[in-house]
Write an enzyme that holds these catalytic residues in place. Structure first.
Site, PDB file in Angstrom:
ATOM      1  N   TYR A  57       0.816  -1.210   0.000  1.00 35.56           N
ATOM      2  CA  TYR A  57       0.000   0.000   0.000  1.00 35.56           C
ATOM      3  C   TYR A  57       0.858   1.273   0.000  1.00 35.56           C
ATOM      4  O   TYR A  57       0.354   2.350  -0.298  1.00 35.56           O
ATOM      5  CB  TYR A  57      -0.936   0.037   1.202  1.00 35.56           C
ATOM      6  CG  TYR A  57      -1.803  -1.195   1.349  1.00 35.56           C
ATOM      7  CD1 TYR A  57      -2.046  -2.049   0.275  1.00 35.56           C
ATOM      8  CD2 TYR A  57      -2.371  -1.521   2.582  1.00 35.56           C
ATOM      9  CE1 TYR A  57      -2.822  -3.181   0.424  1.00 35.56           C
ATOM     10  CE2 TYR A  57      -3.161  -2.645   2.732  1.00 35.56           C
ATOM     11  CZ  TYR A  57      -3.378  -3.477   1.658  1.00 35.56           C
ATOM     12  OH  TYR A  57      -4.143  -4.600   1.813  1.00 35.56           O
ATOM     13  N   SER A 206     -12.360  -5.824   1.738  1.00 33.05           N
ATOM     14  CA  SER A 206     -13.394  -5.334   0.820  1.00 33.05           C
ATOM     15  C   SER A 206     -14.786  -5.798   1.251  1.00 33.05           C
ATOM     16  O   SER A 206     -15.566  -6.315   0.434  1.00 33.05           O
ATOM     17  CB  SER A 206     -13.104  -5.777  -0.622  1.00 33.05           C
ATOM     18  OG  SER A 206     -11.920  -5.194  -1.094  1.00 33.05           O
ATOM     19  N   PRO A 207     -15.126  -5.630   2.531  1.00 33.19           N
ATOM     20  CA  PRO A 207     -16.435  -6.110   3.007  1.00 33.19           C
ATOM     21  C   PRO A 207     -17.608  -5.305   2.461  1.00 33.19           C
ATOM     22  O   PRO A 207     -18.755  -5.727   2.610  1.00 33.19           O
ATOM     23  CB  PRO A 207     -16.321  -5.947   4.526  1.00 33.19           C
ATOM     24  CG  PRO A 207     -15.374  -4.813   4.712  1.00 33.19           C
ATOM     25  CD  PRO A 207     -14.358  -4.988   3.613  1.00 33.19           C
ATOM     26  N   GLY A 209     -17.731  -4.593  -0.823  1.00 37.62           N
ATOM     27  CA  GLY A 209     -17.731  -4.853  -2.255  1.00 37.62           C
ATOM     28  C   GLY A 209     -17.002  -3.799  -3.062  1.00 37.62           C
ATOM     29  O   GLY A 209     -17.426  -3.434  -4.155  1.00 37.62           O
ATOM     30  N   ARG A 210     -15.862  -3.322  -2.521  1.00 43.56           N
ATOM     31  CA  ARG A 210     -15.042  -2.296  -3.175  1.00 43.56           C
ATOM     32  C   ARG A 210     -15.851  -1.019  -3.447  1.00 43.56           C
ATOM     33  O   ARG A 210     -15.669  -0.348  -4.454  1.00 43.56           O
ATOM     34  CB  ARG A 210     -14.403  -2.836  -4.446  1.00 43.56           C
ATOM     35  CG  ARG A 210     -13.588  -4.109  -4.176  1.00 43.56           C
ATOM     36  CD  ARG A 210     -12.830  -4.568  -5.386  1.00 43.56           C
ATOM     37  NE  ARG A 210     -12.134  -5.824  -5.110  1.00 43.56           N
ATOM     38  CZ  ARG A 210     -10.966  -5.938  -4.484  1.00 43.56           C
ATOM     39  NH1 ARG A 210     -10.359  -4.863  -4.035  1.00 43.56           N
ATOM     40  NH2 ARG A 210     -10.404  -7.104  -4.291  1.00 43.56           N
ATOM     41  N   GLY A 211     -16.741  -0.749  -2.493  1.00 48.99           N
ATOM     42  CA  GLY A 211     -17.541   0.462  -2.585  1.00 48.99           C
ATOM     43  C   GLY A 211     -18.928   0.242  -3.143  1.00 48.99           C
ATOM     44  O   GLY A 211     -19.810   1.084  -2.984  1.00 48.99           O
ATOM     45  N   PHE A 212     -19.156  -0.914  -3.798  1.00 49.75           N
ATOM     46  CA  PHE A 212     -20.464  -1.153  -4.407  1.00 49.75           C
ATOM     47  C   PHE A 212     -21.567  -1.164  -3.343  1.00 49.75           C
ATOM     48  O   PHE A 212     -22.667  -0.638  -3.547  1.00 49.75           O
ATOM     49  CB  PHE A 212     -20.466  -2.491  -5.166  1.00 49.75           C
ATOM     50  CG  PHE A 212     -21.106  -2.392  -6.517  1.00 49.75           C
ATOM     51  CD1 PHE A 212     -22.429  -2.018  -6.658  1.00 49.75           C
ATOM     52  CD2 PHE A 212     -20.392  -2.673  -7.669  1.00 49.75           C
ATOM     53  CE1 PHE A 212     -23.023  -1.923  -7.912  1.00 49.75           C
ATOM     54  CE2 PHE A 212     -20.972  -2.586  -8.934  1.00 49.75           C
ATOM     55  CZ  PHE A 212     -22.298  -2.213  -9.049  1.00 49.75           C
TER      56      PHE A 212
END
Length: 329
Positions: A57, A206-207, A209-212
């Site tokens: 990162y 990514s809980p 959904g990567r922002g979805f």
């Protein structure tokens, strides 16, 4: 914020942690350093004790780990810091390949200790399985660091069942990190049963959904160059349409309960077992407070059934573009 045990070796963390990747990479330009430090400190005020970073990162230059180290310095003994090794970089910080050779693991760990400003790494993960280095050698290298007091717990990321078993036979694996959410369910069939058999905790990345699952989403082509979502299959074409439709239905359920869609998604994860501690990431104090509020949400059996009906198999589309960072095998 309640605490949860990850693994059987004494690792305890807040039920919701904070992922810091987006503070320096993947989701457009990195955030302001002072703002990132402030978000981490606010998370601690809200009861978060688990902070996730990685050499990757910071593009091999410590950029992300330094932010985490600075932020937690006033309360270092009250928190768990997790970081990761496993890649090589060129002088410009571009990832050039994988590298989990034992001598490299030690080099990365020593740099991470310096960048984090600490004398011990609480959790040291192998970021991705290196096909050129036997996992037994990797586990042995981390065991040596544990014996020297430089690392407390060994973790794996995106490792499959056989790799997990082989590593665990050399050095007890306390925790596995892999993507898991309402939208990504692949771990349920084979990974979670192995973890529970061996007594290994689970950290979903990514809980949301990567922002979805925040609902604040748009098609791939509307994201800036350099944003991970621009090339992610789930944000493209028909996949995007189907996934947006599912989000709209989840949002209706969340609204009926007086909560937000991210809170619904995080509460769903927390309900999957008390050996699970998700690490949603954010650069926004407001979003942080919203995420932390999920710890107070109670989902009924009917709620869980309804969620299953809406997304019985997760999202439409692969979770990575073809040829992207390798995932578990």
């Amino acid at each position: 914020m309640q605490q949860r045990a990850l693994g059987q070796h004494g690792l305890e963390v807040s039920e919701l942690g904070l992922g810091t990747m987006g503070m320096t990479m993947a989701y457009g330009p990195g955030g302001d350093r002072d703002d990132s430090v402030a978000v981490i400190r606010r998370a601690h005020e809200l009861g978060v004790t688990f902070f996730d970073t990685a050499e990757l990162y910071g593009m091999g230059k410590g950029l992300n780990e330094q932010i985490v180290g600075e932020a937690v310095a006033p309360f270092r003994d009250e928190v768990v810091i997790a970081t990761k090794f496993g890649f090589s970089f060129d002088a410009d910080g571009n990832r050039t390949g994988m590298d989990s050779r034992p001598e490299h693991i030690r080099e990365v760990a020593e740099r991470s200790l310096k960048w984090l400003g600490t004398d011990v790494i609480d959790v040291l993960y192998q970021h991705r399985v290196d096909p050129d280095v036997p996992i037994e050698d990797v586990a042995g290298a981390v065991r040596a660091l544990i014996d020297e007091g430089k690392v407390r717990y060994f973790g794996l990321s995106e490792a499959g069942p056989q790799i997990i078993r082989r590593a665990h036979a050399v050095q007890a694996v306390s925790v596995l990190q892999t993507e898991y959410s309402v939208f990504e369910r692949q771990v349920e069939a084979e990974i979670l049963p192995v973890l529970r058999e061996l007594g290994i905790g689970f950290v979903p990345y990514s809980p949301l959904g990567r922002g979805f699952l925040t609902g604040d989403v748009k098609p791939a082509e509307e994201y800036d160059e350099g944003d991970f979502r621009r090339t992610n299959p789930r944000f493209q074409g028909e996949n995007y349409r189907r996934n947006k439709e599912a989000i709209d239905r989840l949002s209706e359920l969340a609204e009926s309960k007086g909560i937000t869609t991210p809170q619904l998604a995080l509460a769903w994860l927390l309900a999957q077992g008390d050996d699970i501690a998700p690490i949603p990431g954010t650069r926004s104090p407001k979003r942080l407070e919203e995420n932390v509020g999920a710890a107070e949400v109670e989902l009924t059996a009917d709620d869980l059934d309804r969620i299953q009906q809406i997304v019985p198999e997760g999202a439409a589309g692969a979770r990575y573009a073809e040829g992207a960072v390798p995932v578990w095998e």
